[in-house]
Design an enzyme around this catalytic site. Structure first.
Site, short mmCIF file in Angstrom:
data_model
loop_
_atom_site.label_atom_id
_atom_site.label_comp_id
_atom_site.label_asym_id
_atom_site.label_seq_id
_atom_site.Cartn_x
_atom_site.Cartn_y
_atom_site.Cartn_z
N LEU A 101 -9.87 -1.53 -3.67
CA LEU A 101 -10.72 -1.87 -2.54
C LEU A 101 -9.83 -1.92 -1.31
O LEU A 101 -8.70 -2.41 -1.37
CB LEU A 101 -11.41 -3.23 -2.75
CG LEU A 101 -12.60 -3.25 -3.72
CD1 LEU A 101 -13.05 -4.69 -3.97
CD2 LEU A 101 -13.76 -2.42 -3.19
N ASP A 102 -10.34 -1.42 -0.20
CA ASP A 102 -9.58 -1.44 1.04
C ASP A 102 -9.17 -2.86 1.42
O ASP A 102 -9.77 -3.84 0.96
CB ASP A 102 -10.40 -0.84 2.18
CG ASP A 102 -10.71 0.63 1.97
OD1 ASP A 102 -9.99 1.27 1.19
OD2 ASP A 102 -11.68 1.11 2.58
N TYR A 103 -8.20 -2.94 2.29
CA TYR A 103 -7.65 -4.23 2.73
C TYR A 103 -8.75 -5.19 3.21
O TYR A 103 -8.79 -6.36 2.81
CB TYR A 103 -6.64 -3.98 3.84
CG TYR A 103 -5.98 -5.22 4.39
CD1 TYR A 103 -5.20 -6.04 3.59
CD2 TYR A 103 -6.12 -5.55 5.74
CE1 TYR A 103 -4.58 -7.17 4.10
CE2 TYR A 103 -5.50 -6.69 6.26
CZ TYR A 103 -4.74 -7.49 5.45
OH TYR A 103 -4.13 -8.61 5.96
N SER A 105 -12.06 -4.71 2.71
CA SER A 105 -13.24 -4.67 1.84
C SER A 105 -13.17 -5.81 0.83
O SER A 105 -12.10 -6.36 0.56
CB SER A 105 -13.34 -3.33 1.11
OG SER A 105 -13.49 -2.27 2.04
#
Length: 225
Positions: A101-103, A105
């Site tokens: 998951l993105d930073y 997200s």
């Protein structure tokens, strides 16, 4: 279980690399050197050794984390940012994260010691669905609705989308919405395949149930049509 699969599940090497270990004469089964790839082993009874050291396959372990924003999906970060592993128990820091998951997200992130099964679930041919809730930062012009999601009804103010993807390309949702000039204020994954985030609070984790793990195994065996 085939010897190569056993070695991969035990974290020794991938199946292909395990075959090379066998070819190099470094693997023994019940005291005898292995000379072929198709050997079957019983994980609970067969004695398997690599370079003279016994290999023991740990029990399968799966857990989920409700990742908060501002954590990176990695064990370490050169920039000193907080990582998701800081939120896990000490005995789970060796688990693999299943995808990322993105930073900024948040939401459902799975961890396991079954790397091969994790890779199978992530492979595009399995079309494992990831479901996300997306909160938009601005009202969206109605002429953009068909470009975002067919049938979406917008209210005044913020809009929330629910998107499902069959692949996990890097920052796919953010890039997709940026392409139609839509800003995201929150992106949260609520399901990965058959596993749902449910009511798990942010920053908390839990072990998957046997039923949930069985669902993941069935999902990994399902090939795309």
């Amino acid at each position: 279980m085939r010897l190569q699969k056993f070695l991969a599940r035990a974290g020794i090497a991938s199946r292909r690399a395990s075959e090379r270990l066998i070819d190099q004469g470094r693997v023994r089964v019940d005291g005898a050197p292995v000379v072929e790839h198709g050997v079957q082993v019983d994980p609970g009874r067969t004695v398997v050794e690599v370079d003279g050291r016994r290999v023991v396959m740990p029990p399968a372990r799966w857990l989920m984390l409700n990742k908060p924003p501002a954590y990176i999906s990695s064990r370490r970060d050169p920039q000193g940012r907080r990582t998701v592993y800081e939120l896990l128990p000490d005995d789970a820091t060796g688990l693999f994260h299943v995808g990322r998951l993105d930073y900024m997200s948040e939401g459902l992130l799975l961890f396991t010691n079954e790397g091969e099964l994790a890779q199978s679930l992530l492979h595009p041919s399995r079309e494992t669905l990831r479901r996300y809730e997306v909160t938009l930062a601005d009202p969206v012009p109605r002429d953009l609705v068909p470009r975002l999601l067919a049938g979406l009804e917008l209210e005044d103010g913020l809009a929330v989308l629910e998107l499902s993807l069959k692949e996990g390309r890097k920052r796919e949702i953010r890039r997709m919405l940026r392409a139609v000039d839509v800003r995201i204020s929150r992106l949260r994954r609520v399901a990965f395949g058959p596993i749902k985030l449910g009511a798990l609070p942010p920053r908390r984790w839990r072990e998957l149930t046997r039923r949930e793990v069985a669902k993941l195994r069935r999902s990994s065996e399902r090939k795309s049509q």
